[in-house]
Motif scaffolding. Structure first.
Motif, PDB file in Angstrom:
ATOM      1  N   VAL A 111      -7.030   5.388   4.041  1.00  0.00           N
ATOM      2  CA  VAL A 111      -6.621   5.963   2.405  1.00  0.00           C
ATOM      3  C   VAL A 111      -7.870   5.589   1.564  1.00  0.00           C
ATOM      4  CG1 VAL A 111      -5.024   5.482   0.978  1.00  0.00           C
ATOM      5  CG2 VAL A 111      -4.795   6.792   2.901  1.00  0.00           C
ATOM      6  N   ALA A 112      -8.058   3.561   2.322  1.00  0.00           N
ATOM      7  CA  ALA A 112      -9.115   3.223   1.268  1.00  0.00           C
ATOM      8  C   ALA A 112      -9.746   3.400   1.423  1.00  0.00           C
ATOM      9  CB  ALA A 112      -8.963   1.444   2.098  1.00  0.00           C
ATOM     10  N   GLY A 113     -10.768   4.518   2.008  1.00  0.00           N
ATOM     11  CA  GLY A 113     -12.211   4.527   2.525  1.00  0.00           C
ATOM     12  C   GLY A 113     -12.162   5.813   1.631  1.00  0.00           C
ATOM     13  N   GLU A 114     -11.296   6.642   1.642  1.00  0.00           N
ATOM     14  CA  GLU A 114     -11.606   8.472   0.755  1.00  0.00           C
ATOM     15  C   GLU A 114     -11.446   7.683   0.015  1.00  0.00           C
ATOM     16  OE1 GLU A 114     -11.935  11.031   2.600  1.00  0.00           O
ATOM     17  OE2 GLU A 114     -11.120  10.568   4.231  1.00  0.00           O
ATOM     18  N   ARG A 152       2.257  -0.022  -0.518  1.00  0.00           N
ATOM     19  CA  ARG A 152       1.202  -0.503   0.006  1.00  0.00           C
ATOM     20  C   ARG A 152       0.448   0.364  -0.221  1.00  0.00           C
ATOM     21  NH1 ARG A 152      -0.038  -2.509   6.417  1.00  0.00           N
ATOM     22  NH2 ARG A 152      -2.096  -3.152   5.755  1.00  0.00           N
ATOM     23  N   LEU A 153       0.195   1.347   0.006  1.00  0.00           N
ATOM     24  CA  LEU A 153      -0.681   2.753  -0.017  1.00  0.00           C
ATOM     25  C   LEU A 153      -1.137   2.849  -1.592  1.00  0.00           C
ATOM     26  CD1 LEU A 153       0.320   5.774   2.305  1.00  0.00           C
ATOM     27  CD2 LEU A 153      -1.050   3.633   2.789  1.00  0.00           C
ATOM     28  N   TYR A 154       0.133   2.763  -2.253  1.00  0.00           N
ATOM     29  CA  TYR A 154       0.213   2.548  -4.096  1.00  0.00           C
ATOM     30  C   TYR A 154      -0.972   1.217  -3.948  1.00  0.00           C
ATOM     31  CZ  TYR A 154       1.045   1.498  -8.850  1.00  0.00           C
ATOM     32  OH  TYR A 154       0.707   1.669 -10.242  1.00  0.00           O
ATOM     33  N   ASP A 155      -1.328  -0.072  -3.710  1.00  0.00           N
ATOM     34  CA  ASP A 155      -1.410  -0.926  -4.093  1.00  0.00           C
ATOM     35  C   ASP A 155      -3.061  -1.402  -3.821  1.00  0.00           C
ATOM     36  OD1 ASP A 155      -0.004  -2.463  -5.433  1.00  0.00           O
ATOM     37  OD2 ASP A 155       0.820  -3.657  -3.457  1.00  0.00           O
ATOM     38  N   VAL A 156      -3.601  -0.324  -2.639  1.00  0.00           N
ATOM     39  CA  VAL A 156      -4.434   0.241  -1.661  1.00  0.00           C
ATOM     40  C   VAL A 156      -5.429   1.115  -2.663  1.00  0.00           C
ATOM     41  CG1 VAL A 156      -5.906   1.203  -0.496  1.00  0.00           C
ATOM     42  CG2 VAL A 156      -4.003  -0.063   0.591  1.00  0.00           C
ATOM     43  N   VAL A 157      -5.009   2.028  -3.057  1.00  0.00           N
ATOM     44  CA  VAL A 157      -5.104   3.065  -3.974  1.00  0.00           C
ATOM     45  C   VAL A 157      -6.024   2.367  -5.291  1.00  0.00           C
ATOM     46  CG1 VAL A 157      -5.401   5.293  -5.759  1.00  0.00           C
ATOM     47  CG2 VAL A 157      -4.603   4.696  -3.094  1.00  0.00           C
ATOM     48  N   ARG A 158      -4.620   1.813  -5.702  1.00  0.00           N
ATOM     49  CA  ARG A 158      -5.094   0.524  -7.221  1.00  0.00           C
ATOM     50  C   ARG A 158      -6.567  -0.440  -7.376  1.00  0.00           C
ATOM     51  NH1 ARG A 158      -1.875   2.348 -11.828  1.00  0.00           N
ATOM     52  NH2 ARG A 158      -3.581   1.227 -12.700  1.00  0.00           N
ATOM     53  N   GLN A 159      -6.624  -0.928  -5.754  1.00  0.00           N
ATOM     54  CA  GLN A 159      -7.695  -1.420  -6.019  1.00  0.00           C
ATOM     55  C   GLN A 159      -9.126  -1.012  -5.764  1.00  0.00           C
ATOM     56  OE1 GLN A 159      -6.743  -3.770  -1.732  1.00  0.00           O
ATOM     57  NE2 GLN A 159      -8.797  -4.815  -1.678  1.00  0.00           N
TER      58      GLN A 159
END
Length: 834
Positions: A111-114, A152-159
């Protein structure tokens, strides 16, 4: 919206809708793909996408949804055609993914990479971090672990893409997931019956709170339902979704061409076009439905009179007037009632070209009545001078009148984002104007700052009660309309933004005023209040400062159905009760005062110092409750630094502790006290007794009970009905501590003659008896221990308490006897409400 406008900036959430700059952005969407892998290995083909996007834009679509992360070239193509993209990220959500730590880390990394690849692209509407995690998988992992992983996925996207909106696509079978951190709420809803579809959308609107609701999949299979059946169904699905106040909807799908797991799906035809992109009738039907968004109006829409009442509201009135001028409803007039302002209010309204009628200062109710008298519209809609309506506010109000048999309609009032530290804190504190709902579409109460009425119905009950100068008038008018047989509608989409108090002093003065209004309402409507002096709402109160049952308790339950079979799995939230309910009452502070008194008496008798640790425990419970409620609430201003969020939540927690104290002060100052008495002055022996009434002519027993209740109310009594499992008919309260219950028996003696026996049994508050016994026991113990001062004080309290209990019971019995024995005697008028 022209394609060139898409470069203006990223979409933001503002209340229940998305905005692009100052313009409201309705998501007129369609799902796209996935298809067979294209030349670059992604499930999209550049040439096909160019053709498809051009066709989408020509058919009125503004946004498309992908189920896999879009390559940059696809976003570029969408940008060229004026489309935005809600981007999905594919991962193994159909398996027990949380059982494998390596898989979890891999999903997060992917997710972070995409996201990093296309972060900040102007065509990105936002990211969907998941799509319909199956209900069995959620049950396997537990809802809390699932919620935590999505967070956790939400926070990764916002990061990695700080300006992006983030959501998760849910569906009815996991409706219970608590995902309050999402920027907007998405649901896939496939219901083929119109009535069920509409009912479920209104349910969802009240579940999502103050965030936008987007339907990310609606559709119908043309293979099984026919081309015309698909067209008809999609037309009403789109129209009903927008009329229900959804921020947008995505039709599933653009094309019958569709791949899943690398295989072409050939047995479903959900597309608006065929596999060769030939248009189906549904495409034209959806295009026409988008043209009516958000709400189709009749050719001759009813005239609405918008009434703004102001008293020295210059600070916020300019924004209110500007918002009213932006209303898009085609048939409305604006009347500003200036209630004796001494500031620049009149000049501000005149500068906006609005009609202003000035009166001497007579209070809010009087101003509202003046507006109704001057109104030419069949509907009168009220705004406060610090409230700003959504551009389609009147559309949704009028649509509700057209659909429902109602005499009034209201909607949510949302805090204004970016209004400052104090206003943000007040927005998540108790005591803000809130609606009370009996069902998803029927209200018990609507706040006056966002209310509308059929003018003839309002006039039929005599308008607003002018005795209510500042608050309470909206509660009173709702009750009178309902007593007259009217129903009150509610539209979750009829939104106004309402400034919260910007200073702590202003907020505390407001809460003291609300306490005053409660006292006035209780004197006018004693039957709607409990013995403790609290409104007995039949519905549920909605608002950000409204407390919820503490999280994590075992009482929270999910309805899964037998063997996980339920298609609609819902979270059942417990009501506030027990100690939680006691701590929420303003009168809890009187109990704290009593404990402080005992601690002070500890100077005369040391065992009473045990009140100090009890005080510490209560103070701790109050603090924990305040912090817990504030932590659950959503701040109206998003994307704040950690310190700014902490300061707002800290102030809100303090206001949670202070608000009941100020509310209590307003209640006590104006007569709403725990020691108030009800009913006529008088005394009767507080003992069990039976009274007999003879009727020569037959009377309906139920009608007679109704008449008895009316006589009791006329005598000033608080009267409560017996419920289904009670063995008594009516309960009369002499005060907070004691009352009497009446049970009737009708004996039939032939030829229509009746003997009515009425059994009156005094009742006493168990907590009151326990407190009295405790005070007496402590007094005796202090006397035995050689502490005469403490014994005298405690003994006096016990005697006074006992006398109070007995006199309240005696007053209740006297009132009941008077009502039963003088059935035809007119009751003298009650004292006027101060």
């Amino acid at each position: 919206m022209p394609a060139s406008r898409i470069a203006e900036g990223r979409a933001v959430v503002r209340g229940r809708f998305l905005h692009l700059g100052d313009e409201k952005l309705l998501l007129k969407g369609v799902t796209y793909g996935p298809f067979a892998d294209g030349p670059d290995g992604t499930p999209y083909d550049p040439d096909a996408a160019e053709r498809d996007f051009a066709a989408m834009r020509g058919q009125g679509f503004t946004v498309l949804r992908t189920y896999t992360a879009p390559p940059r070239w696809l976003l570029d193509a969408a940008l060229r055609h004026g489309l935005r993209v809600l981007a999905g990220v594919a991962w193994e959500q159909h398996v027990a993914f949380l059982d494998d730590r390596g898989r979890v880390d891999d999903v997060v990394a992917r997710v972070a990479g995409e996201v990093r690849k296309v972060a900040g692209h102007p065509a990105l509407l936002g990211w969907a971090v998941g799509n319909e995690i199956p209900a069995p998988v959620v049950r396997w992992h537990g809802r809390r672990r699932t919620e935590a992983f999505l967070r956790r996925l939400y926070d990764v996207v916002r990061q990695h893409d700080p300006g992006a909106l983030v959501t998760y696509v849910n569906y009815p079978t996991t409706e219970y997931l608590d995902l309050g951190f999402l920027d907007f709420v998405c649901f896939n809803v496939f219901l083929e019956r119109r009535e069920e579809f509409v009912a479920y959308l209104h349910r969802l609107q009240n579940l999502v709170g103050e965030r936008p609701l987007v339907l990310t999949e609606i559709g119908l299979d043309s293979r099984r339902n026919g081309l015309e059946g698909q067209a008809d169904s999609l037309a009403w699905q789109v129209r009903e979704a927008m009329a229900a106040g959804c921020a947008g909807a995505f039709v599933f799908a653009w094309s019958d061409e569709w791949h899943r797991g690398g295989q072409a799906i050939t047995d479903w035809d959900f597309g608006l076009t065929g596999r060769a992109r030939e248009p189906k009738p549904a495409l034209a039907a959806v295009r026409e439905a988008w043209r009516d968004a958000p709400v189709p109006l009749p050719p001759d829409p009813p005239l609405v009179s918008v009434v703004i009442c102001t008293y020295n509201g210059a600070k916020t009135l300019d924004a209110t007037c500007a918002a009213v001028r932006r209303l898009e409803y085609p048939a409305f007039e604006v009347i500003v009632i200036d209630d004796g302002s001494t500031d620049a209010s009149v000049a501000i309204c005149a500068a906006h070209g609005l009609r202003v009628v000035s009166t001497e200062n007579r209070g809010l109710s009087s101003a509202r009545n003046t507006g109704a008298e001057l109104a030419a519209g069949e509907i009168v809609a009220y705004l406060d001078d610090d409230a700003m309506p959504d551009p389609h506010w009147l559309h949704f109000l009028v649509d509700t009148y057209a659909r429902e048999d109602v005499v009034a309609v209201g909607g949510p009032n949302l805090a204004v984002p970016g209004d400052g530290l104090v206003a943000d804190a007040v927005a998540i504190s108790p005591g803000n104007p809130s609606h009370v709902l009996l069902s998803d579409r029927e209200a018990e109460h609507i706040p006056g700052c966002n209310s509308s009425f059929r003018r003839d119905a309002l006039q039929a009950i005599g308008g607003f009660d002018p005795r209510f100068h500042v608050a309470g008038d909206d509660v009173d008018v709702c009750w009178r309309l309902q007593d007259a047989g009217g129903r009150i509608g509610f539209s979750a989409a009829a939104v106004v933004f309402h400034h919260r108090r910007g200073t702590v002093g202003g907020y505390l003065r407001q809460q003291r005023g609300y306490g005053h209004a409660e006292a006035m309402l209780e004197r006018k409507w004693p039957e709607r209040y409990s013995a403790g002096g609290h409104v007995t709402w039949a519905g549920r109160i909605y608002g950000d400062g409204t407390p919820r049952a503490p999280a994590g308790r075992h009482r929270w339950r999910v309805y899964h159905g037998t063997w996980n079979s339920a298609p609609f799995q819902r979270l059942y939230e417990p009501g506030i009760r027990g100690l939680d309910a006691v701590l929420l009452m303003p009168e809890a502070y009187l109990g704290i005062g009593g404990l402080i008194l005992l601690a002070v008496l500890g100077a005369a008798w040391s065992p009473l110092l045990l009140a100090l640790p009890v005080l510490a425990v209560i103070a701790g419970l109050l603090s924990v409750r305040a912090v817990t409620i504030v932590a659950q609430a959503r701040l109206p201003t998003g994307d704040l630094p950690v310190t700014a969020r902490a300061s707002r939540r800290g102030l809100a927690a303090l206001l949670h502790l202070l608000q009941p104290l100020l509310r209590l002060d307003g209640r006590l100052r104006h007569g709403l006290t725990p020691w108030r008495r009800r009913g006529r002055p008088g005394r009767a022996r507080p003992s069990r007794r039976t009274l007999e009434t003879w009727h020569e002519e037959w009377r309906d027993p139920f009608e007679e009970l109704g008449r008895l209740q009316e006589r009791l109310v006329a005598l000033g009594a608080i009267v409560r009905h017996g419920q289904d499992f009670d063995t008594w008919d009516l309960e009369v309260r002499g005060g907070t501590l004691a009352g009497v219950r009446i049970t009737t028996l009708v004996e039939e003696h032939g030829q229509g003659r009746q003997l009515v026996r009425s059994l009156c049994r005094p009742t006493y508050s168990r907590p009151a008896l326990l407190m009295n016994a405790l005070a007496a026991t402590l007094a005796l113990a202090a006397a035995a221990d050689g502490a005469p001062v403490a014994a005298a004080v405690l003994g006096l309290l016990a005697v006074m308490f006992a006398l109070r209990i007995v006199t309240e019971a005696a007053s209740a019995v006297a009132t009941a006897v008077m009502a039963i024995q003088t059935p035809h005697a007119p009751a003298p008028p009650l004292a006027p409400v101060a």
